[in-house]
Design a protein around this motif. Structure first.
Motif, mmCIF file in Angstrom:
data_model
loop_
_atom_site.group_PDB
_atom_site.id
_atom_site.type_symbol
_atom_site.label_atom_id
_atom_site.label_comp_id
_atom_site.label_asym_id
_atom_site.label_seq_id
_atom_site.Cartn_x
_atom_site.Cartn_y
_atom_site.Cartn_z
ATOM 1 N N LEU A 271 0.822 -1.209 0.000
ATOM 2 C CA LEU A 271 0.000 0.000 0.000
ATOM 3 C C LEU A 271 0.859 1.264 0.000
ATOM 4 C CD1 LEU A 271 -2.922 -0.810 2.484
ATOM 5 C CD2 LEU A 271 -3.013 -0.697 0.002
ATOM 6 N N ALA A 272 2.107 1.131 0.447
ATOM 7 C CA ALA A 272 2.980 2.300 0.517
ATOM 8 C C ALA A 272 3.294 2.869 -0.865
ATOM 9 C CB ALA A 272 4.280 1.942 1.233
ATOM 10 N N GLY A 273 3.059 2.072 -1.927
ATOM 11 C CA GLY A 273 3.416 2.571 -3.250
ATOM 12 C C GLY A 273 2.424 2.291 -4.349
ATOM 13 N N ASN A 274 1.191 1.848 -4.009
ATOM 14 C CA ASN A 274 0.255 1.518 -5.095
ATOM 15 C C ASN A 274 -1.001 2.391 -5.059
ATOM 16 O OD1 ASN A 274 -1.368 0.501 -3.072
ATOM 17 N ND2 ASN A 274 -1.114 -1.653 -3.652
ATOM 18 N N ARG A 275 -1.891 2.130 -6.023
ATOM 19 C CA ARG A 275 -3.120 2.915 -6.141
ATOM 20 C C ARG A 275 -3.980 2.833 -4.903
ATOM 21 N NH1 ARG A 275 -7.600 0.981 -6.274
ATOM 22 N NH2 ARG A 275 -6.811 -1.069 -6.903
ATOM 23 N N SER A 276 -4.133 1.632 -4.335
ATOM 24 C CA SER A 276 -4.982 1.466 -3.154
ATOM 25 C C SER A 276 -4.492 2.316 -1.993
ATOM 26 C CB SER A 276 -5.017 -0.006 -2.739
ATOM 27 O OG SER A 276 -5.624 -0.800 -3.739
ATOM 28 N N GLY A 277 -3.187 2.379 -1.823
ATOM 29 C CA GLY A 277 -2.621 3.203 -0.761
ATOM 30 C C GLY A 277 -2.918 4.674 -0.980
ATOM 31 N N ARG A 278 -2.796 5.123 -2.241
ATOM 32 C CA ARG A 278 -3.111 6.534 -2.519
ATOM 33 C C ARG A 278 -4.568 6.828 -2.213
ATOM 34 N NH1 ARG A 278 0.062 5.208 -6.955
ATOM 35 N NH2 ARG A 278 -1.737 5.016 -8.355
ATOM 36 N N GLU A 279 -5.455 5.896 -2.578
ATOM 37 C CA GLU A 279 -6.877 6.114 -2.318
ATOM 38 C C GLU A 279 -7.173 6.113 -0.821
ATOM 39 O OE1 GLU A 279 -9.043 3.272 -4.625
ATOM 40 O OE2 GLU A 279 -8.592 4.275 -6.533
ATOM 41 N N LEU A 280 -6.447 5.292 -0.061
ATOM 42 C CA LEU A 280 -6.623 5.310 1.395
ATOM 43 C C LEU A 280 -6.175 6.654 1.966
ATOM 44 C CD1 LEU A 280 -7.162 4.177 4.181
ATOM 45 C CD2 LEU A 280 -4.972 2.956 4.071
ATOM 46 N N MET A 281 -5.043 7.166 1.520
ATOM 47 C CA MET A 281 -4.578 8.463 2.016
ATOM 48 C C MET A 281 -5.544 9.571 1.619
ATOM 49 S SD MET A 281 -2.003 7.784 3.839
ATOM 50 C CE MET A 281 -1.546 9.496 4.175
ATOM 51 N N ASP A 282 -6.103 9.493 0.403
ATOM 52 C CA ASP A 282 -7.102 10.483 -0.017
ATOM 53 C C ASP A 282 -8.336 10.417 0.885
ATOM 54 O OD1 ASP A 282 -5.467 11.291 -2.073
ATOM 55 O OD2 ASP A 282 -6.517 10.128 -3.623
ATOM 56 N N ALA A 283 -8.722 9.184 1.253
ATOM 57 C CA ALA A 283 -9.888 9.011 2.124
ATOM 58 C C ALA A 283 -9.630 9.633 3.492
ATOM 59 C CB ALA A 283 -10.221 7.534 2.263
ATOM 60 N N LEU A 284 -8.457 9.393 4.045
ATOM 61 C CA LEU A 284 -8.131 9.958 5.356
ATOM 62 C C LEU A 284 -8.053 11.479 5.293
ATOM 63 C CD1 LEU A 284 -5.447 7.370 6.509
ATOM 64 C CD2 LEU A 284 -7.822 7.549 7.286
ATOM 65 N N GLU A 285 -7.580 12.004 4.180
ATOM 66 C CA GLU A 285 -7.533 13.453 4.033
ATOM 67 C C GLU A 285 -8.948 14.034 3.970
ATOM 68 O OE1 GLU A 285 -5.991 17.196 3.964
ATOM 69 O OE2 GLU A 285 -4.996 15.295 4.433
ATOM 70 N N ARG A 286 -9.857 13.325 3.302
ATOM 71 C CA ARG A 286 -11.260 13.788 3.299
ATOM 72 C C ARG A 286 -11.806 13.826 4.714
ATOM 73 N NH1 ARG A 286 -11.525 10.566 -1.331
ATOM 74 N NH2 ARG A 286 -12.444 8.818 -0.189
ATOM 75 N N GLY A 287 -11.429 12.829 5.522
ATOM 76 C CA GLY A 287 -11.862 12.822 6.916
ATOM 77 C C GLY A 287 -11.347 14.027 7.669
ATOM 78 N N ARG A 288 -10.085 14.411 7.392
ATOM 79 C CA ARG A 288 -9.510 15.590 8.057
ATOM 80 C C ARG A 288 -10.218 16.879 7.640
ATOM 81 N NH1 ARG A 288 -4.556 13.261 6.394
ATOM 82 N NH2 ARG A 288 -3.321 12.352 8.092
ATOM 83 N N GLN A 289 -10.599 16.940 6.359
ATOM 84 C CA GLN A 289 -11.148 18.176 5.799
ATOM 85 C C GLN A 289 -12.673 18.289 5.930
ATOM 86 O OE1 GLN A 289 -9.253 20.610 4.756
ATOM 87 N NE2 GLN A 289 -7.360 19.424 5.054
ATOM 88 N N THR A 290 -13.335 17.236 6.397
ATOM 89 C CA THR A 290 -14.802 17.283 6.503
ATOM 90 C C THR A 290 -15.230 18.391 7.454
ATOM 91 O OG1 THR A 290 -14.958 14.895 6.111
ATOM 92 C CG2 THR A 290 -16.874 15.972 7.118
#
Length: 389
Positions: A271-290
């Motif tokens: 996950l540290a270098g693939n698409r799924s990992g990027r999508e997880l980080m994007d999801a967590l960022e959405r949580g921060r910005q909600t």
């Protein structure tokens, strides 16, 4: 040496002919065999169907077989569809068609309404109503393996042949006791499409957590939605993507970068270098910005002293009495949480204050709560309901 059952339907022409024959039946008994231990979506492995004269098994795994005629029969056809404990069967129908059967009878619900106990099993009903003992030899069959033997298919067909007798007996009993409308209310709830819709944004609600902080829940909501989408895309069980405790850790202490995912215990290092990992980080960022107003809000649990008013104990005893008198499983009438909610609030939004449950129990429970009914000992070791002036 075993051989495949020659009556197992494996081609579309035979299935079309079967569905044409069944389309004029008054009712059909239906069951499915499926596997889901290693997948997100249930893998349909066998369909059993019978009317009053014939029973057939359909092989959904047969190469080139088009199940469209069968699904059409399920959701549009004239016959009543009879299942036992059909929640997971209906999930399969909904996933295949986007809709649900147009006419439904669930023998487990019917048996509960008729007083056969709480969540009564198929085997018990076969024993009681069909006067038959089930063959258990193929109970742990791997239904995804081919070829199926005659014994396996015969075992599977027993789930729809005995169901014909059970259906007739329960339908007759519902006619005698006047509770057919009760069953209809339960079936209407089963036929709500929302029950079978999988919304990733609601996946966090299934995760147990003691923390009710809105920001934490917002992070958990996004992480759980990411896992749900990943599981659907890969067709793998949720916990193979990430266990609940991993999501709770991510929500509490989100990693600072995608590379840091490699150090999160329970997550794959890839996950540290693939698409799924990027999508997880994007999801967590959405949580921060909600925005604060859009974060989940969960009511804090009441203190134990406030949670269960003393009157709830009397209402639970009254529930037991009503269940015994009516021959309906107490848990079908009301749960302990329902009773406690009624004790706190006359307008509680619980099933026990709706439909047949209210007529059987809810209205009188409210009278008891407000002192218009009471419980009294009979002097013979029993309790009776007494109306007060």
């Amino acid at each position: 040496m075993t051989r495949a059952n020659p009556t197992l339907i494996t081609d579309t022409d035979s299935l079309v002919a079967l569905c044409d024959r069944l389309s004029e039946a008054e009712f059909l008994t239906v069951d499915t065999e499926f596997m889901r231990e290693s997948t997100y979506w249930p893998k349909l492995c066998l369909i059993q169907v019978a009317d009053g004269t014939e029973a057939q098994a359909i092989d959904p795994l047969a190469e080139g077989l088009d199940l469209a005629p069968f699904w059409s029969l399920m959701v549009k056809g004239r016959p009543l569809k009879v299942f036992h404990a059909c929640r997971q069967d209906l999930e399969i129908v909904y996933q295949a068609t986007g809709t649900l059967p147009n006419k439904l009878f669930d023998t487990q619900l019917a048996a509960m309404v008729c007083g056969y106990g709480d969540q009564v099993g198929y085997e018990s009903l076969v024993n009681q109503l069909a006067r038959h003992s089930l063959d258990k030899s193929a109970r742990f069959t791997d239904w995804a393996r081919r070829p199926l033997t005659e014994r396996q298919v015969s075992y599977a067909l027993g789930d729809v042949t005995h169901l014909r007798v059970i259906y007739h007996r329960l339908a007759e009993e519902l006619g005698r006791n006047g509770r057919a409308s009760w069953l209809s209310e339960e079936v209407d709830a089963l036929l709500d499409p929302a029950t079978y819709r999988v919304e990733p944004e609601d996946a966090w609600r299934r995760i147990k957590t003691r923390t009710t902080a809105p920001r934490f829940l917002g992070m958990l909501r996004e992480a759980a939605a990411w896992r749900e989408r990943e599981a659907q895309r890969a067709d793998q069980p949720r916990n193979r993507i990430a266990k609940d405790e991993v999501l709770l850790e991510l929500a509490a202490e989100p990693p600072a970068s995608q590379e840091a995912l490699a150090s999160v215990r329970g997550l794959g290092r890839k996950l540290a270098g693939n698409r799924s990992g990027r999508e997880l980080m994007d999801a967590l960022e959405r949580g921060r910005q909600t925005p604060e107003d859009d974060l989940p809000q969960v009511e804090k649990k009441r203190r134990i002293a406030d949670k269960t008013p003393p009157i709830a104990d009397m209402l639970k005893l009254f529930l037991k009495i009503r269940a015994q008198e009516s021959g309906v499983a107490a848990r079908l009438i009301a749960s302990a949480a329902d009773v406690e909610a009624i004790a706190r609030d006359d307008d509680a939004d619980v099933p026990a204050l709706k439909g047949w449950r209210r007529r059987l129990y809810g209205d009188e429970a409210l009278k008891m709560k407000h002192g218009r009914l009471a419980l009294a000992g009979t002097g013979k070791g029993e309790v009776e309901v007494v109306e007060l002036e």
